[in-house]
Design a protein around this motif. Structure first.
Motif, PDB file in Angstrom:
ATOM      1  N   GLY A 284       0.969  -1.064  -0.047  1.00 31.04           N
ATOM      2  CA  GLY A 284       0.043   0.122  -0.043  1.00 31.04           C
ATOM      3  C   GLY A 284       0.686   1.315  -0.063  1.00 31.04           C
ATOM      4  N   TYR A 285       0.325   2.240  -0.272  1.00 26.87           N
ATOM      5  CA  TYR A 285       1.099   3.644  -0.186  1.00 26.87           C
ATOM      6  C   TYR A 285      -0.019   4.564  -0.192  1.00 26.87           C
ATOM      7  N   HIS A 286       0.506   5.923   0.246  1.00 31.38           N
ATOM      8  CA  HIS A 286      -0.405   7.226   0.138  1.00 31.38           C
ATOM      9  C   HIS A 286       0.631   8.391  -0.295  1.00 31.38           C
ATOM     10  N   VAL A 287       0.128   9.276  -0.932  1.00 32.01           N
ATOM     11  CA  VAL A 287       0.673  10.523  -1.496  1.00 32.01           C
ATOM     12  C   VAL A 287       1.018  11.164  -0.297  1.00 32.01           C
ATOM     13  N   TRP A 288       2.231  12.010  -0.107  1.00 24.12           N
ATOM     14  CA  TRP A 288       2.426  12.744   0.815  1.00 24.12           C
ATOM     15  C   TRP A 288       3.098  14.123   0.687  1.00 24.12           C
ATOM     16  N   PRO A 289       2.192  15.034   1.111  1.00 28.72           N
ATOM     17  CA  PRO A 289       2.442  16.512   0.761  1.00 28.72           C
ATOM     18  C   PRO A 289       4.069  16.999   1.530  1.00 28.72           C
ATOM     19  N   GLU A 290       4.708  17.844   0.873  1.00 25.09           N
ATOM     20  CA  GLU A 290       5.881  18.411   1.455  1.00 25.09           C
ATOM     21  C   GLU A 290       6.959  17.277   1.199  1.00 25.09           C
ATOM     22  N   LEU A 291       6.750  16.071   1.008  1.00 23.15           N
ATOM     23  CA  LEU A 291       7.956  15.030   0.401  1.00 23.15           C
ATOM     24  C   LEU A 291       8.171  15.263  -1.099  1.00 23.15           C
ATOM     25  N   PRO A 292       9.384  15.483  -1.472  1.00 20.75           N
ATOM     26  CA  PRO A 292       9.555  15.917  -2.879  1.00 20.75           C
ATOM     27  C   PRO A 292       9.302  14.791  -3.736  1.00 20.75           C
ATOM     28  N   VAL A 293       9.094  15.067  -5.129  1.00 22.76           N
ATOM     29  CA  VAL A 293       8.875  14.124  -6.161  1.00 22.76           C
ATOM     30  C   VAL A 293      10.043  13.270  -6.477  1.00 22.76           C
ATOM     31  N   GLY A 294      10.061  12.182  -6.215  1.00 21.45           N
ATOM     32  CA  GLY A 294      11.441  11.341  -6.615  1.00 21.45           C
ATOM     33  C   GLY A 294      11.740  10.571  -5.038  1.00 21.45           C
ATOM     34  N   CYS A 295      11.147  11.136  -4.100  1.00 20.36           N
ATOM     35  CA  CYS A 295      11.198  10.655  -2.861  1.00 20.36           C
ATOM     36  C   CYS A 295      10.124   9.621  -2.192  1.00 20.36           C
ATOM     37  N   VAL A 296      10.516   8.674  -1.437  1.00 17.33           N
ATOM     38  CA  VAL A 296       9.518   7.802  -0.784  1.00 17.33           C
ATOM     39  C   VAL A 296       9.927   7.748   0.795  1.00 17.33           C
ATOM     40  N   GLN A 297       9.012   7.463   1.616  1.00 19.49           N
ATOM     41  CA  GLN A 297       9.256   7.095   2.915  1.00 19.49           C
ATOM     42  C   GLN A 297       8.742   5.612   3.382  1.00 19.49           C
ATOM     43  N   ALA A 298       9.585   4.692   3.895  1.00 16.71           N
ATOM     44  CA  ALA A 298       9.154   3.598   4.048  1.00 16.71           C
ATOM     45  C   ALA A 298      10.035   2.947   5.222  1.00 16.71           C
ATOM     46  N   GLN A 299       9.305   2.315   6.135  1.00 15.03           N
ATOM     47  CA  GLN A 299      10.057   1.522   7.242  1.00 15.03           C
ATOM     48  C   GLN A 299       9.011   0.460   8.013  1.00 15.03           C
ATOM     49  N   GLY A 300       9.398  -0.399   8.542  1.00  9.98           N
ATOM     50  CA  GLY A 300       8.756  -1.267   9.383  1.00  9.98           C
ATOM     51  C   GLY A 300       8.152  -0.604  10.652  1.00  9.98           C
ATOM     52  N   GLY A 301       7.078  -1.219  11.208  1.00  9.23           N
ATOM     53  CA  GLY A 301       6.665  -0.879  12.581  1.00  9.23           C
ATOM     54  C   GLY A 301       5.397   0.164  12.478  1.00  9.23           C
ATOM     55  N   PRO A 302       5.015   0.634  13.468  1.00 11.00           N
ATOM     56  CA  PRO A 302       3.822   1.691  13.551  1.00 11.00           C
ATOM     57  C   PRO A 302       4.361   2.632  12.715  1.00 11.00           C
ATOM     58  N   SER A 303       3.174   3.237  11.790  1.00 11.10           N
ATOM     59  CA  SER A 303       3.464   4.429  11.080  1.00 11.10           C
ATOM     60  C   SER A 303       2.303   5.537  11.145  1.00 11.10           C
ATOM     61  N   MET A 304       0.868   4.883  11.501  1.00  9.08           N
ATOM     62  CA  MET A 304      -0.056   5.842  11.458  1.00  9.08           C
ATOM     63  C   MET A 304      -1.009   5.230  12.751  1.00  9.08           C
ATOM     64  N   GLY A 305      -1.957   6.149  13.503  1.00  6.51           N
ATOM     65  CA  GLY A 305      -2.459   5.748  14.754  1.00  6.51           C
ATOM     66  C   GLY A 305      -3.920   4.875  14.354  1.00  6.51           C
ATOM     67  N   SER A 306      -4.141   4.443  15.612  1.00  5.91           N
ATOM     68  CA  SER A 306      -5.449   3.929  15.629  1.00  5.91           C
ATOM     69  C   SER A 306      -6.582   5.045  15.543  1.00  5.91           C
ATOM     70  N   VAL A 307      -7.777   4.829  15.191  1.00  7.09           N
ATOM     71  CA  VAL A 307      -8.742   5.666  15.214  1.00  7.09           C
ATOM     72  C   VAL A 307     -10.044   5.117  15.965  1.00  7.09           C
ATOM     73  N   ASP A 308     -10.285   5.649  17.426  1.00  8.62           N
ATOM     74  CA  ASP A 308     -11.225   5.199  17.859  1.00  8.62           C
ATOM     75  C   ASP A 308     -11.973   6.563  18.488  1.00  8.62           C
ATOM     76  N   ASP A 309     -13.338   6.423  18.602  1.00  7.74           N
ATOM     77  CA  ASP A 309     -13.969   7.716  18.898  1.00  7.74           C
ATOM     78  C   ASP A 309     -14.860   7.259  20.173  1.00  7.74           C
ATOM     79  N   PHE A 310     -15.401   8.183  20.958  1.00 12.87           N
ATOM     80  CA  PHE A 310     -16.178   8.082  22.173  1.00 12.87           C
ATOM     81  C   PHE A 310     -17.234   8.977  22.466  1.00 12.87           C
TER      82      PHE A 310
END
Length: 370
Positions: free
Chosen positions: A144-170
């Motif tokens: 999977g992937y997501h476009v990312w603002p402010e990250l220059p064209v030609g660059c990617v960010q990638a690594q293992g582990g947590p990268s985005m948070g859970s989403v829970d509402d109350f």
């Protein structure tokens, strides 16, 4: 065959496809025109495809016992009318461009293309999984992937582990006894425990949770009462919880429920807690992500493959990552005046040259590592 040159030879038609998807943006669960564009494109490539989760699409290149999957979300947002201000038109185009290139080079192994609806709403990943998208053929890994603002064209960010948070509402509903504001002794004012609940939960989360285990509890809405001389009999608190740790996720839910009820009892009121577990944290497979990063460095350069900057924003790709080893990378879209505004902004843009790097990164990883 040179993958880079093949992508370049198709890039103008790929960009036109992106524009077509952009012009036909549709909100969650209404992606019918989008679905048709995807299926028509796969049909022209002679790639087997079928509908899934009502408005989603699954394409299968080569019938094998197992396969790698490429996932792209397809819905838009109700911004500027309806528009792809989260870049899902780019996500779909990268997946379809990947299909074009793999077909062109005669790739022989199994690849499944998952075009998922409703990422911006209640989520389409889990319904697709329940309908068997990871089976027949069995998916051994998901990209999977997501476009990312402010990250220059030609660059990617990638690594293992947590990268985005859970989403829970109350939602916390505090019930008391309303009445005349000049006679509070005859009432049980639910505003008092509401204030206590907010203060107590904030204090407990600071003092009882490891400060190195990142989390956010945000109280986003507080409503109740309509007049200055009337004590309301009910107050509603709404908020969200974000974390990168599933164990902490459930600990926080328990703390919020227990604290809310104890605070309400102090004021002879009652509290009902509706806790909504929505998306889990996105946790990428360590070894698979490391292989993706190494493969990307070979084609993009060491300096253009960066570690992920974690965010508490959510992504329902997390459901795929819970089921099978997965990598989720970020694709740079910033070039000149484009790609500098945040996701979901009415001013969001992306540079189309990002499509080349997205397709190249995915195809290269599939061909060299899978």
């Amino acid at each position: 065959m040179d993958i880079s040159e093949i992508i370049k030879s198709k890039l103008e038609s790929i960009k036109e496809l992106r524009r077509t998807l952009h012009e036909n943006a549709e909100i969650a669960h209404k992606e019918f025109k989008t679905q048709k564009i995807i299926m028509d494109t796969l049909d022209k490539l002679e790639i087997k495809n079928y509908k899934c989760a009502e408005t989603g699409v699954v394409g299968i290149l080569n019938e094998e016992e197992d396969c790698v999957a490429v996932r792209a979300d397809i819905d838009a947002l109700p911004v500027n009318g309806v528009s792809h201000v989260c870049g899902h038109d780019y996500h779909m185009t990268v997946a379809l461009g990947t299909a074009m290139v793999l077909k062109e080079i005669g790739y022989k192994k199994g690849v499944k293309f998952i075009f998922q609806p409703a990422e911006e709403a209640d989520g389409g990943a889990l319904p697709m999984i329940k309908e068997g998208v990871l089976e027949n053929p069995k998916v051994k890994a998901v990209i999977g992937y997501h476009v990312w603002p402010e990250l220059p064209v030609g660059c990617v960010q990638a690594q293992g582990g947590p990268s985005m948070g859970s989403v829970d509402d109350f939602h916390i509903k505090i019930k008391g006894v309303g009445g005349h504001a000049a006679m509070p002794q005859h009432c049980k004012n639910p505003i008092m425990p509401a204030v206590d609940i907010i203060q107590s939960i904030n204090l407990k989360s600071r003092n009882e949770i490891d400060p190195l285990n990142s989390h956010i509890i945000t109280f986003a809405a507080l409503s109740g009462g309509t007049a200055s001389n009337v004590i309301t009999d009910e107050v509603l608190i709404k908020g969200t919880v974000r974390t990168f740790d599933n164990d902490l996720r459930y600990k926080l839910a328990d703390m919020i429920e227990k604290t809310s009820k104890l605070c309400a009892e102090k004021y002879d009121c009652s509290a009902e807690v509706d806790y909504l577990f929505e998306y889990p944290p996105l946790i990428c497979h360590e070894e698979l992500s490391e292989r993706f990063a190494k493969a990307s460095k070979r084609i993009l350069g060491e300096e253009n493959v960066l570690p992920v900057e974690k965010t508490f924003a959510g992504e329902d790709f997390a459901f795929f990552a819970q089921e099978v080893p997965s990598v989720h990378f970020r694709l740079g879209i910033a070039k000149g005046e484009k790609g500098i505004h945040p996701l979901h902004s009415p001013n969001f843009t992306a540079d189309e040259d990002a499509l080349y790097y997205g397709i190249y990164s995915v195809v290269n990883f599939i061909v060299s590592e899978m």
